[in-house]
Design a protein around this motif. Sequence first.
Motif, PDB file in Angstrom:
ATOM      1  N   ASP A 157       0.847  -1.193   0.000  1.00  0.00           N
ATOM      2  CA  ASP A 157       0.000   0.000   0.000  1.00  0.00           C
ATOM      3  C   ASP A 157       0.880   1.239   0.000  1.00  0.00           C
ATOM      4  N   SER A 209     -12.703  -0.463  -8.098  1.00  0.00           N
ATOM      5  CA  SER A 209     -11.614  -0.005  -7.237  1.00  0.00           C
ATOM      6  C   SER A 209     -11.390  -0.993  -6.094  1.00  0.00           C
ATOM      7  N   SER A 252      -0.587   7.549  -2.684  1.00  0.00           N
ATOM      8  CA  SER A 252      -0.841   7.250  -4.088  1.00  0.00           C
ATOM      9  C   SER A 252      -2.280   6.818  -4.309  1.00  0.00           C
ATOM     10  N   TYR A 253      -2.829   7.212  -5.455  1.00  0.00           N
ATOM     11  CA  TYR A 253      -4.167   6.768  -5.829  1.00  0.00           C
ATOM     12  C   TYR A 253      -4.122   5.371  -6.451  1.00  0.00           C
ATOM     13  N   GLU A 275      -9.505   4.108  -6.112  1.00  0.00           N
ATOM     14  CA  GLU A 275      -8.092   3.856  -6.443  1.00  0.00           C
ATOM     15  C   GLU A 275      -8.018   3.186  -7.801  1.00  0.00           C
ATOM     16  N   ASN A 292      -3.911   1.406  -6.662  1.00  0.00           N
ATOM     17  CA  ASN A 292      -4.322   0.295  -5.804  1.00  0.00           C
ATOM     18  C   ASN A 292      -3.114  -0.470  -5.287  1.00  0.00           C
ATOM     19  N   SER A 329     -11.416   9.826  -9.524  1.00  0.00           N
ATOM     20  CA  SER A 329     -10.726   9.916  -8.232  1.00  0.00           C
ATOM     21  C   SER A 329     -10.763  11.322  -7.656  1.00  0.00           C
TER      22      SER A 329
END
Lengths: 306, 512
Positions: free
Chosen positions: A92, B346, A96-97, B429, A99, B422
């Motif tokens: 993780d 997501s 950051s966006y 995400e 995944n 987003s």
Amino acid sequence: MRITLLVFLFISLFSSVLKAQTPNDGLMMAERNWCSMLQYSHSAWNEYWEGTDRRYNENIGTVSTQSVMFMTNYGISDRLNVMAAVPYIWTDSDVSYLNGQKGIQDLSVWVKYQPLEHAFNKSTFKIQVTGGLSTPVSNYVGDFLPFSIGLHSKTASLRGILHYVLDKGWYATAQAGHTWRSTMKSDRDAYLLHDELIYSDEVPVPNVFDATGRLGFVNDKFQAEVSYEYMTGLSGDDIRYNDAPFPTNKMQAASLGAFAKYHFGKLAVQAGAGQVFSGRNVGRGTTYSGAVFYFFELPEKKKEAK
Amino acid sequence: MSISLRITLLMVLFLGFTRCDKTPVNPALEPYNETALDANGGTWKTYILSSGSELTVPAPELSSSDSYTAELADLKAKMAAATSEQKEAARFWGSNGVLRWHEIARELAAEYNAAPKVNPDGTYPVPDVNNPTNYPRFPFANPPYTSRALALLAIAQYDALVTAWNYKFQYTRLAPYKNDNSIQPLIPANDLPSYPSEDAVIAYASSEVLKFLFPGEKEFLTAQAEEHKESRLWAGANVQSDLDAGEALGKLVAERVIAYAKTDKMGQANNQAGVTQLRSDATARGITEQWTSRDIPSRPPMLPFFFNVKTWNFDQATMIADRPAPPPAIGSADFNKALDELRGFSKSRTREQQRIANYWADGTGTYTPPGHWDRKAAELIYEKQMNEIRSARVMALLNAAMEDAGVVCWDTKYYYLLPRPSEVDPSIETCTGIPNFPAYTSGHSTFSGAAAEVLSHLFPEKSTELQNMAKEASESRIYGCIHYRFDSEVGLTSGKKVGQYAVQRALTDGAE
């Protein structure tokens, strides 16, 4: 950086942190002794080396990799051990966006053999060799770095270990190993390697050389150790400037680690930490880990695990 | 077994694992026999030139002349002296020069597709065309830039080859191996007249245009063109005067294409100073929730005035008339439904959905979506063993349509300025990078819709496969969570419309 992660993860899992009868330490399980371990590990970095440039990336922030690994080790004889391990890993980032990824990573098996044990007046010298194989056991994405949980490459490794231990328990170990890595299959079918466009989904992953030096103390109840570890990819390119890492990158890392371990009857607990202090195409990771061991002796012969 | 022997054996085993190079070898393009000559190719409709006879190629010496006889002797000497590397080069370039130069362009696009790194003060440096090798290198070969680069390359090749064909069938000079039986070419022989050499035309039309587009690569491109030209001597396929006439023609056409490119308004496409006005114009139209960059720190939008760049197959008024209707209003039921779908992806996507998102990502360090389709077209051309002029026609029709698609898409993006998913819901995400421009419509979808439409017309037997590819490329952006479903669906439809303008051209360009 992803690779770094992984590599660093391996280093911490199998060398500096987990120090009991691993593929690259100087210890052996006695015949008919069996040991299993469950380890939790947390590794994080907010700086990484893009090529040789150490940098921070606001769009990546702090990347963390956590894992729970099961490992088991059996003494076929005092001179021959077999081992297996499989980790579950999740990654993780705090900003950051992108995944994070999670999943069961690779299954590894090793055979460790001790061709030489020579007792001196107040000490013993041992030589060991370890051969290992690993293969991905889930269909995780290997090139979504730095968030991939592994490189999705099969490996074969061979290492040699020199172990010198005083009867009082102080010891020194030196080991060096070579890991061959297969190509990995990407979801993409074109990528740059050394600025050349390769039209294939087969991605070459560099082979790796690693070496470790350890100083420590061990007796029936207690073990503690400090170590220096170095690993380097033997080929590969650098992370493209201001771009994401890729499995073709040449990764290098030097790190320091330490751990302590204490036995309670058939159980043992261990805590360790490690820090990468120089590198190339890897994260400047800090790792903490804790592990619980369970020792078991099969009937008939009775020997102490050491 | 003694210990030392055991250790020795282990060492031998250890060293026995020789290091092998694991890098895959790119698929070979083998020279093939081009049966169709397209003798009327010189009459096909050109893009920038008024016709295939606008430029003049001087008449060659007769094959009975002393100078031609001397050229044949020189050719035979060069063939005899050719090294094995030179013979390999003859086969390399002899497969299909049009496709070879597209390979070069795609590789340059991938190498130059790198977003500049932020300055210590939080600003971003801008590539400078006058200092192309200083960081950040010029150009930043992002999707719009690459779509235009491939279009200019393809059109230069095509216009130059139409002109070459015009003079080939006017002068009808036979290939050297037809004039002299003792010459055994290293590549398949054909009946195409050899003056001017189509390969020299391709080499210099391509290299000169690419030097304009990638000015930091002049040395590399010059060397490639020289090798391509020389390779025709090693192959026994052209005499020197065929090649010199081809080089001159290629350079002339490139000059015309570069002159066009200097006035197509690409030079103003990165006018960041104009963004304030662009935003206030949108506000005046009632668009108050506007896209902002997802990069940290905020990065200036990618080529905000690319929509002003001159299109190939329709004019600006047509583009505005065709502009897609507004997206669902933020907060409306339709919008929320699209957003909900992304919240689901997501949290979890299947491995197959993730594979699709990765396969079509075509982000930094790649040849971008236009390059992806350019490669697909090259594979189809090779499969069909097309000659050079027909190959160039496919590439020109495809890439002109994709540049048009880029312009149309950028117009829509900067007209509606729709935030990325987003931005509306930060919990979403993605599994691929968020491009630095507004969401609606999807660039991938628009490029792919146009490409599939053009290629389906040119390769009707592949239509189903091509349309499925476009749909998958379009949906890949939804799985990646960087586009709402309506971005992709409307983009795909809009792209197909752009592709139909190119099909109209194809139906009337004289080649069908």
